[in-house]
Scaffold this active site. Structure first.
Site, PDB file in Angstrom:
ATOM      1  N   GLY A 195      21.931 -15.376  -2.228  1.00  0.00           N
ATOM      2  CA  GLY A 195      21.198 -14.264  -1.341  1.00  0.00           C
ATOM      3  C   GLY A 195      20.013 -14.437  -0.442  1.00  0.00           C
ATOM      4  O   GLY A 195      18.995 -15.645  -0.748  1.00  0.00           O
ATOM      5  N   SER A 196      19.534 -13.456   0.794  1.00  0.00           N
ATOM      6  CA  SER A 196      19.173 -13.886   1.088  1.00  0.00           C
ATOM      7  C   SER A 196      18.863 -12.801   2.546  1.00  0.00           C
ATOM      8  O   SER A 196      19.602 -11.590   1.840  1.00  0.00           O
ATOM      9  CB  SER A 196      19.336 -15.190   2.363  1.00  0.00           C
ATOM     10  OG  SER A 196      20.705 -14.971   2.800  1.00  0.00           O
ATOM     11  N   PHE A 204      13.659 -10.720   3.915  1.00  0.00           N
ATOM     12  CA  PHE A 204      12.297 -11.549   3.685  1.00  0.00           C
ATOM     13  C   PHE A 204      12.283 -12.797   2.794  1.00  0.00           C
ATOM     14  O   PHE A 204      10.914 -13.523   2.592  1.00  0.00           O
ATOM     15  CB  PHE A 204      12.306 -10.605   2.314  1.00  0.00           C
ATOM     16  CG  PHE A 204      13.212 -10.561   0.449  1.00  0.00           C
ATOM     17  CD1 PHE A 204      13.436 -11.985   0.492  1.00  0.00           C
ATOM     18  CD2 PHE A 204      14.216  -9.637   1.255  1.00  0.00           C
ATOM     19  CE1 PHE A 204      14.899 -11.725  -0.399  1.00  0.00           C
ATOM     20  CE2 PHE A 204      15.014  -9.720   0.783  1.00  0.00           C
ATOM     21  CZ  PHE A 204      15.932 -11.054  -0.136  1.00  0.00           C
ATOM     22  N   GLY A 205      13.656 -13.568   3.030  1.00  0.00           N
ATOM     23  CA  GLY A 205      13.068 -14.287   2.180  1.00  0.00           C
ATOM     24  C   GLY A 205      14.810 -15.078   1.709  1.00  0.00           C
ATOM     25  O   GLY A 205      16.113 -14.512   1.749  1.00  0.00           O
ATOM     26  N   THR A 206      14.546 -15.840   0.609  1.00  0.00           N
ATOM     27  CA  THR A 206      16.207 -15.991  -0.016  1.00  0.00           C
ATOM     28  C   THR A 206      15.806 -16.173  -1.605  1.00  0.00           C
ATOM     29  O   THR A 206      14.843 -16.453  -2.118  1.00  0.00           O
ATOM     30  CB  THR A 206      16.523 -17.761  -0.075  1.00  0.00           C
ATOM     31  OG1 THR A 206      15.318 -18.385  -0.301  1.00  0.00           O
ATOM     32  CG2 THR A 206      17.017 -17.568   1.069  1.00  0.00           C
ATOM     33  N   ASP A 231      14.809   1.433   1.114  1.00  0.00           N
ATOM     34  CA  ASP A 231      15.748   0.744   2.105  1.00  0.00           C
ATOM     35  C   ASP A 231      16.701   0.947  -0.034  1.00  0.00           C
ATOM     36  O   ASP A 231      17.404  -0.458   0.032  1.00  0.00           O
ATOM     37  CB  ASP A 231      15.335  -0.833   1.571  1.00  0.00           C
ATOM     38  CG  ASP A 231      16.297  -1.901   2.548  1.00  0.00           C
ATOM     39  OD1 ASP A 231      17.326  -1.215   2.419  1.00  0.00           O
ATOM     40  OD2 ASP A 231      15.811  -2.852   2.350  1.00  0.00           O
TER      41      ASP A 231
END
Ligand SMILES: *[C@@H]1O[C@H](CO)[C@@H](O)[C@H](O)[C@H]1NC(C)=O
Ligand SMILES: *[C@@H]1O[C@H](CO)[C@@H](O)[C@H](O)[C@H]1NC(C)=O
Ligand SMILES: *[C@@H]1O[C@H](CO)[C@@H](O)[C@H](O)[C@H]1NC(C)=O
Length: 774
Positions: free
Chosen positions: A469-470, A473-475, A606
């Site tokens: 996933g990504s 924020f990053g991965t 979120d």
């Protein structure tokens, strides 16, 4: 009615015997729910010929006779015979049940079962999840074959006459969540293997004759919420490992044993604990002041030990405390005035100690029935109450006090003021210096840090095959961590973990890392993803590197299940209605916990399907706290970092409308996102789906169809197996839609609280299971 497949007439006042030929006249019956009536007589033999029978609920009637053989019912899944007057006979019915390979639930509570439990219980189905035997007169040892039932997650054997030891094979039951052997005649040591039950949420061994020490392995049960070992003959000191079980949010009851030594300081780690009882032991030393950190503690029982010293000043922080019993110790000193300020305190027992001086006034002390102070020889009161002497008014003494007060004001005050000012300056300076580090220390306090190299190895050099996933924020990578021998004793499911790597070049990523650490430090709940460890280091180029390691969820996220068509190689998963209700409930429980049961409410900010992960059993976990915010009600010190919208993003489709108008964030914002999510689960449509005409929202789209045309908009895959669609629609789907609509109202005020929402979904879930919804 030979085509009848389901009959539920529970909760009535029906009497008499079942027709002897019921199994022949209802040959197709699959569900027969007769619970809570007044039926009597024996279970008709013909019923055992109803080949298709899946659910048989005879709970709470007056059936008599022996429990028959069920070997001719291979489809039987749920059997509830509890609270009748049934007998076990030679227990042959247990071996007959080994033919029911789909059996998931076996309830035999509250009957006249006697004699030894046969070892053939080890031949029951592997899929058995719930096994209840409580309130019978079963004697003899617990057969070690119980360890074969690897599917068990509920085992209740309390209130029987079992003797002997708990077989160590109990440690094979990896799925166990609720385990109770309370109120028996069991003895010997608690087996070490209990520490293998890493999913355990509740363990009750109270009222037996267990001896020896609490096994240290118990510290591995990191999901434990309730632990009751009261009324045994356990001894030794209380292992510190117990206080590393941060999930303990219910009760910890170690009372009525022979524990000795001091109370470990680490008790202050259990910040979510509701009830602590260590009464009637041989504990000594001071009461640890860290206990004041248990701010949601409601019941504290420490009576009948050998504690010395005074009541710690930190108890002023016990703002939830309702009942406190510290009687029969050797405590001394004056009774702290602050006890009068604990507004939730309803019962205080400090009797039989060595307290002296005047009993404070105000608060709980104004209610003589609520406070026990007898047996403290040097206490006095200014208002007459039974048994305690009046304080004699001493005029001279008062005058002297006045004089010394003047002296204090003249000389001491200036010094004190100077010291306070200096220490404030020092504190501000110090805070500035360490601010960058504090959050990391917090995470690392309890769990071993791992290095950048560990993560490179775990992810096979960040191989794209491991990428799962990504986001902004990053991965996130899947990986396998090789812990060194001295590190982390957590047994991970197949040792797989999910590693979230923050892209620190992105604006807000560092803040997101800190927010997530802070949130995860403070929350523990069954439906929140658990953090395993963190990494804050430098990468091979010397740049900052930050990552968090979580439990790995083999079933991916909810987004993948709802919209498999968006995936490149998406195979078509189908979620049944039952699963959707369960997932909705899991998420509702998690939000209710975050909003209403944490010391400070936490707003997720979120919530969306890709932030809901599913484990092998399709239990849902809320994840990604990168945008979350605490709401500090008591102090404004954190105000600017809590409710401001400065860098809040959220996700399109799930952001509540008021955030667009720069209102402060609130728990009602999460409720909105939850409502959208629920509507999405029922309709199978994403809120960002372009198909809605004239820009209407998902809420609007559903509202137009509600309630008469809901059939046309529900996800068609969801109901295709349900034989009873109109009823299911009315009792399950429509109420779920209704919750979804009310949660996603435009005005925050009209949205319900998550406590109510979870209660309502729980009700729907019960209905669904009674109606046999898939
Ligand atoms: C057990 O079930 C099988 C079919 O699953 C059946 O053939 C067999 O007769 C059953 N045993 C008994 C004792 O009824
Ligand atoms: C369990 O089943 C096996 C195989 O069917 C059988 O050999 C064994 O005797 C059974 N054990 C008990 C205790 O009934
Ligand atoms: C207070 O504690 C004493 C000694 O443990 C006990 O005898 C008494 O019943 C308690 N009082 C109340 C009101 O519980």
């Amino acid at each position: 009615m030979s085509s009848l497949i389901f009959l539920a007439i529970a909760n009535n006042s029906l009497v008499g015997q079942l027709p002897f030929n019921i199994g022949y006249t209802l040959p197709n019956i699959q569900g027969l729910i007769l619970s809570t009536n007044n039926f009597s007589g024996s279970i008709p033999a013909s019923l055992l010929k109803a080949y298709h029978l899946r659910k048989l609920y005879l709970y709470n009637n007056s059936f008599t006779g022996f429990i028959p053989s069920f070997s001719s019912l291979p489809n039987l899944k749920e059997l509830d015979l509890s609270y009748n007057k049934l007998k076990a006979g030679d227990w042959g019915f247990i071996s007959s049940l080994s033919n029911c390979s789909r059996l998931t639930m076996l309830m035999l509570d509250g009957n006249n079962l006697q004699g030894n439990l046969p070892s053939s219980i080890g031949n029951l189905s592997n899929s058995l999840q719930q096994f209840f035997l409580r309130n019978n007169k079963i004697s003899g040892p617990i057969p070690p074959e119980i360890g074969n039932l690897e599917g068990l997650s509920w085992l209740y054997m309390d209130y029987n006459l079992f003797t002997g030891k708990i077989p160590p094979t109990i440690g094979n039951l990896y799925s166990m969540v609720y385990l109770s052997f309370a109120q028996n005649l069991l003895s010997g040591e608690i087996p070490d293997t209990i520490g293998n039950l890493v999913q355990l949420s509740s363990l009750k061994l109270d009222w037996n004759n267990f001896t020896g020490k609490i096994p240290g392995s118990i510290g591995r049960c990191t999901q434990l919420q309730n632990l009751n070992l009261a009324h045994n003959s356990l001894d030794g000191s209380i292992p510190r490992n117990i206080f590393k079980i941060y999930s303990l949010t219910g009760e910890l009851d170690l009372s009525h044993n022979y524990f000795s030594g001091g109370m470990p300081e680490e008790v202050g780690n259990l910040i979510n604990l509701n009830k602590l009882s260590i009464s009637n032991n041989r504990l000594s030393g001071n009461i640890p002041s860290t206990l004041g950190q248990c701010v949601v503690l409601e019941n504290l029982e420490m009576q009948s030990n050998f504690f010395v010293g005074s009541i710690p000043q930190s108890f002023v922080k016990l703002v939830s405390i309702k009942s406190m019993d510290i009687s029969r110790n050797s405590l001394h000193g004056k009774i702290s005035e602050f006890l009068a300020t604990l507004s939730s305190l309803e019962k205080l027992n400090i009797s039989f100690n060595n307290f002296y001086g005047e009993v404070p006034r105000g608060g709980i002390f104004d209610n003589a029935d609520a406070v026990s102070i007898q047996g403290n020889d040097h206490l006095c009161t200014s208002v007459p109450t039974g048994g305690v002497s009046l304080c004699s008014p001493q005029v001279d003494d008062k005058k002297q006090k006045h004089n010394s007060l003047v002296l204090v004001l003249k000389i001491v005050m200036p010094i004190v003021v100077t010291i306070i000012i200096l220490s404030c300056i020092a504190k501000i300076y110090w805070r500035k210096r360490v601010q960058g580090n504090t959050h990391l220390q917090i995470v690392n306090e309890h769990i071993k840090n791992i290095s950048y190299e560990d993560i490179v190895r775990a992810t096979n050099k960040f191989s794209s095959a491991n990428l799962i996933g990504s986001g902004s924020f990053g991965t996130v990578y899947k990986g396998t961590l090789q812990f060194k021998k001295d590190q982390v004793a957590i047994k991970l499911q197949k040792d797989q973990v999910a590693i979230k790597i923050f892209n620190l070049n992105n604006y807000g990523a560092n803040r997101s890392f800190i927010a997530e650490c802070e949130a995860l430090r403070n929350v523990r709940h069954r439906n929140l993803v658990k953090i395993i460890t963190s990494c804050s280091s430098v990468d091979s180029t010397g740049a900052d590197f930050k990552a968090l390691v979580f439990q790995y969820m083999p079933n991916g996220n909810l987004e993948m299940w709802l919209h498999p068509e968006d995936l490149e190689h998406g195979e078509r998963h189908i979620l049944t209605l039952r699963q959707r209700i369960n997932i909705g409930l899991d998420v509702a429980f998690a939000l209710d916990y975050l909003h209403n049961q944490c010391a400070s409410p936490l707003i997720h900010c979120d919530l969306k399907p890709s932030n809901i992960l599913l484990d092998l059993d399709m239990v849902a976990y809320v994840t990604d706290f990168g945008l979350s915010r605490f709401v500090f009600t008591a102090s404004n010190a954190y105000k600017d970092s809590s409710t401001s919208l400065a860098c809040l993003k959220g996700s399109i489709g799930y952001i509540p409308p008021e955030y667009g108008m720069s209102e402060e964030i609130s728990t009602k914002g999460d409720v909105y996102s939850f409502g959208v999510l629920l509507l999405q689960m029922i309709t199978g449509r994403s809120p960002t789906d372009g198909k809605f005409s004239d820009g209407a929202s998902l809420h609007e789209f559903v509202r137009r169809a509600f309630p008469d045309n809901i059939c046309e908009i529900v996800d068609p895959t969801m109901l295709q197996h349900d034989s009873n669609a109109p009823e299911v629609m009315k009792n399950c789907v429509i109420p779920m839609v209704k919750i979804g609509l009310s949660c996603s109202m435009t005005s925050p005020k009209e949205r319900p609280d998550m406590g109510h929402v979870s209660a309502e979904i729980l009700r729907i879930k019960h209905l669904a299971s009674h109606m046999d919804v898939r």
